[in-house]
Enzyme design. Sequence first.
Site, PDB file in Angstrom:
ATOM      1  N   ARG A  96       0.879  -1.167   0.000  1.00  0.00           N
ATOM      2  CA  ARG A  96       0.000   0.000   0.000  1.00  0.00           C
ATOM      3  C   ARG A  96       0.916   1.216   0.000  1.00  0.00           C
ATOM      4  O   ARG A  96       1.713   1.418   0.918  1.00  0.00           O
ATOM      5  CB  ARG A  96      -0.902  -0.021   1.233  1.00  0.00           C
ATOM      6  N   LEU A  97       0.840   2.027  -1.053  1.00  0.00           N
ATOM      7  CA  LEU A  97       1.739   3.164  -1.224  1.00  0.00           C
ATOM      8  C   LEU A  97       1.125   4.392  -0.569  1.00  0.00           C
ATOM      9  O   LEU A  97       0.084   4.894  -1.001  1.00  0.00           O
ATOM     10  CB  LEU A  97       1.990   3.442  -2.712  1.00  0.00           C
ATOM     11  N   ASP A  98       1.776   4.904   0.461  1.00  0.00           N
ATOM     12  CA  ASP A  98       1.231   6.022   1.217  1.00  0.00           C
ATOM     13  C   ASP A  98       1.315   7.329   0.430  1.00  0.00           C
ATOM     14  O   ASP A  98       2.354   7.664  -0.153  1.00  0.00           O
ATOM     15  CB  ASP A  98       2.011   6.175   2.529  1.00  0.00           C
ATOM     16  N   GLU A 124      -2.511   5.020  -2.235  1.00  0.00           N
ATOM     17  CA  GLU A 124      -3.335   6.013  -1.548  1.00  0.00           C
ATOM     18  C   GLU A 124      -3.035   7.353  -2.202  1.00  0.00           C
ATOM     19  O   GLU A 124      -1.895   7.808  -2.214  1.00  0.00           O
ATOM     20  CB  GLU A 124      -3.015   6.091  -0.060  1.00  0.00           C
ATOM     21  N   ASP A 139     -11.273   7.726  -0.391  1.00  0.00           N
ATOM     22  CA  ASP A 139     -11.701   8.522   0.764  1.00  0.00           C
ATOM     23  C   ASP A 139     -13.124   9.050   0.629  1.00  0.00           C
ATOM     24  O   ASP A 139     -13.824   9.218   1.632  1.00  0.00           O
ATOM     25  CB  ASP A 139     -10.754   9.703   0.966  1.00  0.00           C
ATOM     26  N   ASP A 140     -13.555   9.343  -0.607  1.00  0.00           N
ATOM     27  CA  ASP A 140     -14.879   9.946  -0.774  1.00  0.00           C
ATOM     28  C   ASP A 140     -15.997   9.055  -0.250  1.00  0.00           C
ATOM     29  O   ASP A 140     -17.022   9.557   0.231  1.00  0.00           O
ATOM     30  CB  ASP A 140     -15.142  10.266  -2.254  1.00  0.00           C
ATOM     31  N   HIS A 161     -15.798   7.096   2.368  1.00  0.00           N
ATOM     32  CA  HIS A 161     -15.791   7.329   3.816  1.00  0.00           C
ATOM     33  C   HIS A 161     -16.455   8.660   4.162  1.00  0.00           C
ATOM     34  O   HIS A 161     -17.293   8.734   5.065  1.00  0.00           O
ATOM     35  CB  HIS A 161     -14.360   7.320   4.350  1.00  0.00           C
ATOM     36  N   ASP A 206      -5.995   6.906   9.393  1.00  0.00           N
ATOM     37  CA  ASP A 206      -6.096   8.343   9.128  1.00  0.00           C
ATOM     38  C   ASP A 206      -7.368   8.925   9.723  1.00  0.00           C
ATOM     39  O   ASP A 206      -7.342   9.945  10.424  1.00  0.00           O
ATOM     40  CB  ASP A 206      -6.103   8.609   7.620  1.00  0.00           C
ATOM     41  N   ASN A 219      -6.110  10.868  12.871  1.00  0.00           N
ATOM     42  CA  ASN A 219      -5.888  12.274  12.548  1.00  0.00           C
ATOM     43  C   ASN A 219      -6.953  13.193  13.140  1.00  0.00           C
ATOM     44  O   ASN A 219      -6.949  14.395  12.866  1.00  0.00           O
ATOM     45  CB  ASN A 219      -5.788  12.467  11.031  1.00  0.00           C
TER      46      ASN A 219
END
Length: 545
Positions: A215-217, A250, A275-276, A278, A344, A348
């Site tokens: 998984r590429l951050d 990501e 993300d959308d 979520h 996140d 976060n």
Amino acid sequence: MEDVGFGVYEVIAPAHAGEDYLFVLDGQALPDPCSRFQAGGLRGPSRIVAPAPELRLPRRTSLDELVVYELHIGTFSAEGTFAGAIPFLGELAALGVTAIEIMPVAEFPGVRGWGYDGVYLSAAQSSYGGAHGLIELISAAHAEGLAVILDVVYNHVGTSGVAALEAFGPYFTSKYETPWGRAINYDDEMCDPVREWVLQSACGWIRDFGIDGLRLDAIHAIFDSSAEHIVEALARRVHAVRQDALVIAESGLNDPRLMRPRDRGGYACDATWADDFHHSLRTLVTDEHDGYYADFGHTADLAKAYQRPHVQDGTYSRFRRRRFGAPANDVPVERFVVFSQNHDQVGNRALGDRMPGPARPLAAFCTLLSPFVPLLFMGEEYGENAPFQFFSDHIDPDIARATREGRRAEFAAFAAFSAEEVPDPQDVATFERSKLTRKIDPALASLYRELLAVRRELPRGDVDEVEFMEDERWLRVRRGAFELVCNFSASEPLQLRCGAERIRVATSSAVRLSSEGGRESEPGVRFLAQLHLPPLSGALVEAAR
């Protein structure tokens, strides 16, 4: 060391697995940037590792059967080590998880941290058990039928390691800036060895450790104007090592090019975090609208997300004050990873608080029964209440102070928090509070088991139909003979007619399906019933076959 061209120097010396070594540059002894094990931490020597071949059997998992479980090694078990995670793998497999995703373990400062400030990209964190501890965890996961995905950070390195790497060459560039540290040199002078440093790291996790996917951050913080972007090059090289290894990006860009094939100008990544989905879901079940949530909060957003989770696909973003994203209708649904919680979206937050209790069942229902790849964050499957706060263990006092002050400043503008309330990331108590308590909510744990079991019966691919009513806050998604029906009102119950014979799974025991006499109705609906949904609930109903 001898000059072998293109700015690269090498030395060949006799050495054996388990031996320590250092490079001496201008009189200063430094670890190897390609180190596999830093037994003494960042400042210690590098150690030669020879992974045992019998521990590297891969676990093949296709995207359309993937259920991912994200975990942080340090807080997942009381021991906080690779070995400490092993006893829990069997119950994850029994639950229906098919892959664990390990938050970054590249050697970082101190003994505790999130891992996103790693320095030695190919060395497994010494305080977790190092290279051999990771290999044992991978072997145990494979024995339980679980694939292993590793979160890797190739957009920056931890500030504590910048000087050590710069002693070897131009690993960084001043052309760009990232929010977290110096930008890695992917397209400036002398970038070729730096690119190779990253590419060999990615391939090594797959080839030598038996990792099944990366998984590429935050690849939006990777700056590269090369003809072949480093992410495209990484996907190409990793797939050359092992064709079925997963490369999951990501990105904060909503850019479908990440997943398009190379012959269509894409990077050929296998999937991306979305993300959308979520944001669309969270704003409905919690009514939060601060920050980037300001662009969401309508039932229409989640209705759109169920078709493709790029809700912002070229539309105007009030938060960014510009148009954002691009349509992804050509990208198959199984190439998006969705979630109601992750590191996140929990960590976060100022206090690291998890999804509110009343919202959890419906959030899980919507996520696990979506057509996308679902990701669970450790503990959510049984209702964990421990927060996941931001913690670190910086060994440089100046960096530690800057991290502490920066975290407080980040939330100073939020009315809900004061600077004193934001936990000190350097305080060991912040880390300890974030460890799983494993106190189980039996009803929620049962719901997760039911949802993951019935998920396997749903047809794969696109949903067939999506209906919603904005004012009444309900949503209906049809997938073959099944319908997901959701009531997002926090106060009003819902009664909705549907063509269903039975409820397969519901988020509440108060959900009921009452017959309207079994009479014929409009074409295509053989059985008409009234579905009763209390506030913040959902049901999966099945039509008569």
